[in-house]
Design a protein around this motif. Structure first.
Motif, PDB file in Angstrom:
ATOM      1  N   GLU A   1       0.816  -1.198   0.000  1.00 34.84           N
ATOM      2  CA  GLU A   1       0.000   0.000   0.000  1.00 34.84           C
ATOM      3  C   GLU A   1       0.857   1.257   0.000  1.00 34.84           C
ATOM      4  O   GLU A   1       2.017   1.239   0.388  1.00 34.84           O
ATOM      5  N   LEU A   2       0.253   2.357  -0.454  1.00 38.24           N
ATOM      6  CA  LEU A   2       0.877   3.674  -0.492  1.00 38.24           C
ATOM      7  C   LEU A   2       0.092   4.591   0.433  1.00 38.24           C
ATOM      8  O   LEU A   2      -1.124   4.475   0.538  1.00 38.24           O
ATOM      9  N   TRP A   3       0.786   5.512   1.076  1.00 29.81           N
ATOM     10  CA  TRP A   3       0.087   6.490   1.901  1.00 29.81           C
ATOM     11  C   TRP A   3       0.798   7.822   1.842  1.00 29.81           C
ATOM     12  O   TRP A   3       1.938   7.909   1.428  1.00 29.81           O
ATOM     13  N   ASP A   4       0.064   8.868   2.209  1.00 30.81           N
ATOM     14  CA  ASP A   4       0.648  10.206   2.188  1.00 30.81           C
ATOM     15  C   ASP A   4       0.579  10.819   3.576  1.00 30.81           C
ATOM     16  O   ASP A   4      -0.030  10.264   4.488  1.00 30.81           O
ATOM     17  N   GLY A   5       1.229  11.945   3.708  1.00 27.03           N
ATOM     18  CA  GLY A   5       1.220  12.645   4.982  1.00 27.03           C
ATOM     19  C   GLY A   5       2.091  13.880   4.906  1.00 27.03           C
ATOM     20  O   GLY A   5       2.598  14.235   3.837  1.00 27.03           O
ATOM     21  N   TYR A   6       2.271  14.538   6.012  1.00 32.12           N
ATOM     22  CA  TYR A   6       3.049  15.765   6.075  1.00 32.12           C
ATOM     23  C   TYR A   6       4.187  15.610   7.073  1.00 32.12           C
ATOM     24  O   TYR A   6       4.029  14.986   8.116  1.00 32.12           O
ATOM     25  N   LEU A   7       5.320  16.203   6.743  1.00 30.42           N
ATOM     26  CA  LEU A   7       6.444  16.244   7.673  1.00 30.42           C
ATOM     27  C   LEU A   7       6.400  17.544   8.452  1.00 30.42           C
ATOM     28  O   LEU A   7       6.007  18.587   7.930  1.00 30.42           O
ATOM     29  N   ALA A   8       6.815  17.487   9.692  1.00 33.33           N
ATOM     30  CA  ALA A   8       6.935  18.702  10.493  1.00 33.33           C
ATOM     31  C   ALA A   8       8.118  19.515   9.971  1.00 33.33           C
ATOM     32  O   ALA A   8       9.021  18.975   9.339  1.00 33.33           O
TER      33      ALA A   8
ATOM     34  N   ASN B   1      -1.558   4.473  10.891  1.00 33.95           N
ATOM     35  CA  ASN B   1      -2.019   5.788  11.353  1.00 33.95           C
ATOM     36  C   ASN B   1      -2.323   6.748  10.205  1.00 33.95           C
ATOM     37  O   ASN B   1      -2.725   7.882  10.448  1.00 33.95           O
ATOM     38  N   ALA B   2      -2.107   6.316   8.977  1.00 38.08           N
ATOM     39  CA  ALA B   2      -2.281   7.199   7.821  1.00 38.08           C
ATOM     40  C   ALA B   2      -3.756   7.477   7.546  1.00 38.08           C
ATOM     41  O   ALA B   2      -4.592   6.572   7.623  1.00 38.08           O
ATOM     42  N   SER B   3      -4.068   8.718   7.198  1.00 37.81           N
ATOM     43  CA  SER B   3      -5.443   9.092   6.855  1.00 37.81           C
ATOM     44  C   SER B   3      -5.804   8.677   5.442  1.00 37.81           C
ATOM     45  O   SER B   3      -6.949   8.378   5.142  1.00 37.81           O
ATOM     46  N   ASN B   4      -4.814   8.680   4.545  1.00 37.51           N
ATOM     47  CA  ASN B   4      -5.062   8.403   3.131  1.00 37.51           C
ATOM     48  C   ASN B   4      -4.172   7.250   2.680  1.00 37.51           C
ATOM     49  O   ASN B   4      -2.949   7.347   2.723  1.00 37.51           O
ATOM     50  N   VAL B   5      -4.811   6.154   2.237  1.00 35.76           N
ATOM     51  CA  VAL B   5      -4.087   4.949   1.842  1.00 35.76           C
ATOM     52  C   VAL B   5      -4.682   4.416   0.546  1.00 35.76           C
ATOM     53  O   VAL B   5      -5.900   4.368   0.378  1.00 35.76           O
ATOM     54  N   TRP B   6      -3.784   4.027  -0.381  1.00 37.65           N
ATOM     55  CA  TRP B   6      -4.184   3.397  -1.640  1.00 37.65           C
ATOM     56  C   TRP B   6      -3.565   2.015  -1.705  1.00 37.65           C
ATOM     57  O   TRP B   6      -2.529   1.759  -1.089  1.00 37.65           O
ATOM     58  N   ASP B   7      -4.149   1.106  -2.487  1.00 33.93           N
ATOM     59  CA  ASP B   7      -3.678  -0.282  -2.504  1.00 33.93           C
ATOM     60  C   ASP B   7      -2.399  -0.516  -3.311  1.00 33.93           C
ATOM     61  O   ASP B   7      -1.835  -1.608  -3.287  1.00 33.93           O
ATOM     62  N   GLY B   8      -1.923   0.485  -4.052  1.00 33.90           N
ATOM     63  CA  GLY B   8      -0.655   0.374  -4.769  1.00 33.90           C
ATOM     64  C   GLY B   8      -0.715  -0.383  -6.078  1.00 33.90           C
ATOM     65  O   GLY B   8       0.323  -0.684  -6.664  1.00 33.90           O
ATOM     66  N   THR B   9      -1.904  -0.683  -6.575  1.00 38.97           N
ATOM     67  CA  THR B   9      -2.026  -1.474  -7.800  1.00 38.97           C
ATOM     68  C   THR B   9      -1.746  -0.675  -9.065  1.00 38.97           C
ATOM     69  O   THR B   9      -1.518  -1.250 -10.120  1.00 38.97           O
ATOM     70  N   ASP B  10      -1.756   0.643  -9.012  1.00 36.95           N
ATOM     71  CA  ASP B  10      -1.464   1.478 -10.172  1.00 36.95           C
ATOM     72  C   ASP B  10      -0.414   2.517  -9.773  1.00 36.95           C
ATOM     73  O   ASP B  10      -0.683   3.368  -8.927  1.00 36.95           O
TER      74      ASP B  10
ATOM     75  N   GLY C   1      -6.479   1.576  -6.056  1.00 38.03           N
ATOM     76  CA  GLY C   1      -7.766   1.701  -5.387  1.00 38.03           C
ATOM     77  C   GLY C   1      -7.625   2.319  -4.003  1.00 38.03           C
ATOM     78  O   GLY C   1      -6.630   2.122  -3.306  1.00 38.03           O
ATOM     79  N   ILE C   2      -8.642   3.049  -3.604  1.00 38.60           N
ATOM     80  CA  ILE C   2      -8.643   3.700  -2.294  1.00 38.60           C
ATOM     81  C   ILE C   2      -8.919   2.657  -1.215  1.00 38.60           C
ATOM     82  O   ILE C   2      -9.900   1.920  -1.285  1.00 38.60           O
ATOM     83  N   VAL C   3      -8.045   2.588  -0.236  1.00 36.88           N
ATOM     84  CA  VAL C   3      -8.244   1.744   0.936  1.00 36.88           C
ATOM     85  C   VAL C   3      -8.888   2.569   2.039  1.00 36.88           C
ATOM     86  O   VAL C   3      -9.835   2.152   2.685  1.00 36.88           O
ATOM     87  N   ARG C   4      -8.381   3.783   2.235  1.00 37.06           N
ATOM     88  CA  ARG C   4      -8.893   4.689   3.258  1.00 37.06           C
ATOM     89  C   ARG C   4      -8.612   6.106   2.777  1.00 37.06           C
ATOM     90  O   ARG C   4      -7.516   6.408   2.338  1.00 37.06           O
ATOM     91  N   LEU C   5      -9.593   6.983   2.867  1.00 33.69           N
ATOM     92  CA  LEU C   5      -9.419   8.349   2.397  1.00 33.69           C
ATOM     93  C   LEU C   5     -10.152   9.311   3.317  1.00 33.69           C
ATOM     94  O   LEU C   5     -11.341   9.172   3.555  1.00 33.69           O
ATOM     95  N   ASN C   6      -9.433  10.285   3.829  1.00 28.73           N
ATOM     96  CA  ASN C   6     -10.011  11.310   4.699  1.00 28.73           C
ATOM     97  C   ASN C   6      -9.910  12.635   3.954  1.00 28.73           C
ATOM     98  O   ASN C   6      -8.841  13.225   3.883  1.00 28.73           O
TER      99      ASN C   6
END
Length: 105
Positions: free
Chosen positions: A52-59, A75-84, A90-95
């Motif tokens: 899976e792939l996820w995003d976030g912010y660095l301090a 703990n990631a708010s936004n996660v994709w399954d990494g298939t593309d 595909g979206i696994v979790r999206l805030n």
């Protein structure tokens, strides 16, 4: 030596704070780009990338090393399954409650 079940992780850290418009992921010089390439020997080994792939912010001043420990996938708010690799798949979790979305042409 890598063995069956071993994990490799790559991370991309992008800083778009100086931009006045949204930054997209793509191949253009004005886009953010993140590519990883891994080679090995012997060349006849069948490898595949999964996960899976996820995003976030660095301090401010936070280093890019050790991200998986400080910003764990669970703990990631936004996660994709990494298939593309272009879209994340595909979206696994999206805030979207804390995101500023803009229309792309």
């Amino acid at each position: 030596s890598l063995r069956t079940g071993d994990t490799l992780q790559t991370s991309c850290v992008m800083d778009s704070r100086s931009r006045s418009e949204g930054t997209t992921f793509g191949r253009e010089t004005t886009d953010e780009m993140c590519f990883a390439s891994i080679s090995g020997w012997p060349a006849d080994v069948d490898l595949q990338c999964v996960g899976e792939l996820w995003d976030g912010y660095l301090a401010e001043g936070e280093p890019g090393l050790g991200l998986a420990q400080r910003h764990a996938l669970v703990n990631a708010s936004n996660v994709w399954d990494g298939t593309d690799p272009r879209t994340g798949g595909g979206i696994v979790r999206l805030n979207v409650s804390n995101r500023k979305c803009i229309d792309q042409p």
